[in-house]
Design an enzyme around this catalytic site. Structure first.
Site, PDB file in Angstrom:
ATOM      1  N   LYS A  10       0.858  -1.191   0.000  1.00  0.00           N
ATOM      2  CA  LYS A  10       0.000   0.000   0.000  1.00  0.00           C
ATOM      3  C   LYS A  10       0.888   1.231   0.000  1.00  0.00           C
ATOM      4  CE  LYS A  10       0.499   1.260   4.570  1.00  0.00           C
ATOM      5  NZ  LYS A  10       0.866   2.592   5.113  1.00  0.00           N
ATOM      6  N   ASP A 130      -3.120  -1.206   9.336  1.00  0.00           N
ATOM      7  CA  ASP A 130      -3.319  -1.129   7.889  1.00  0.00           C
ATOM      8  C   ASP A 130      -4.142  -2.285   7.327  1.00  0.00           C
ATOM      9  OD1 ASP A 130      -1.832   1.226   7.540  1.00  0.00           O
ATOM     10  OD2 ASP A 130       0.055   0.105   7.487  1.00  0.00           O
TER      11      ASP A 130
END
Length: 274
Positions: A10, A130
């Site tokens: 990410k 996350d």
């Protein structure tokens, strides 16, 4: 038969720290995209208890930077406990550890997807800040402590990542932020990350002078990035590797791995739910 699933890195395009919760956790607002740089998670059924293996499989460079311990803190081990299942899991790590690219969280999210997890993504915050964003995938806005995830219109971007040969502790960066605050840039953690790891500031300045693009920080670091292509930067890739192009460069702080990758949509990187 084993089931294989990709676990995308990410990239945090914007990060603001907007407060602190009653328990001390920082509240953030961040925009994140999933990338074509991925770990690979292979899952097989087992009758003899859980077995998790992690192998460094870097696009270039030493494998040691890509390995993480297999113990009770490991995100994959914790994801299996969260699901209450046993499995034989093999993870090929291509996302470096401590680089601000969310590799461990993405591995956990990939495992949840592989087992058909249909619960609220916010519940996966128990596995890491996350994980909910990785579980939803694509271009998202994240709030709270990472548990509030809102899908955004997909963002098609190409990025060059500069990954130095040092890691940065996320916990240490947030502790430094409490004393230093933000410098007002797109990532509130940049000043704190440079305080924790002074080589980061030197590298950012060196790369900005060399390529003429202001460097941006991925998460809490240590990766720096620009929205560009290797061609834009006049860098010749050493080789193409699937959906990424890879090279290396020397810097005053040591070798830097250079990776061109692109954003990938929710239908590829997450569960596709809206």
């Amino acid at each position: 038969m084993a089931h294989r699933v990709d676990a995308p890195a990410k990239l945090t395009l914007r990060l603001k720290v907007v407060g602190r919760r009653y328990d001390g956790y920082h509240l953030i607002e961040a925009d994140i995209v999933a990338l074509s740089l991925t770990d690979t998670v292979e899952i097989g059924r087992t009758d003899s208890g859980t077995r998790v293996q992690m192998f460094g499989d870097p696009p270039v460079g030493e494998a040691t930077r890509y390995c993480v311990p297999v113990d009770s803190s490991n995100s994959v081990v914790r994801a299996l406990d969260f699901l209450g299942v046993d499995a034989d899991v093999e993870v090929r790590k291509r996302i470096p550890f401590g680089a601000g690219l969310g590799g461990g969280s993405s591995d956990a999210a990939a495992l949840l997807r592989a087992f058909g997890y249909c619960g609220d993504p916010s519940a996966a915050i128990a596995l890491g800040a996350d994980v909910p964003a990785s579980l939803v995938g694509g271009h998202v806005r994240v709030g709270g402590i990472g548990d509030l995830v809102t899908p955004l219109v997909e963002h098609a971007g190409t990025y060059v990542l500069f990954v130095p040969n040092f890691s940065i502790s996320t916990a240490a960066v947030y502790q430094a932020f409490d004393h230093l605050g933000s410098d007002g840039g797109e990532n509130d953690l940049y000043q704190a990350a440079c305080s924790v790891e002074p080589r980061l500031s030197g590298l950012a300045g060196e790369l900005t002078r060399r390529f003429g693009y202001p460097m941006r920080l991925a998460g809490s670091g240590s990766t720096l990035f620009v929205e560009a292509t290797l061609e834009d930067l006049d860098v010749e890739p050493q080789h193409l590797d699937g959906h990424i192009a890879v090279g290396t460069l020397e810097s005053t702080v040591g070798p830097v791995v250079v990776i061109e990758c692109h954003s990938i949509p929710r239908s590829v990187s997450g569960d596709g739910r809206q």
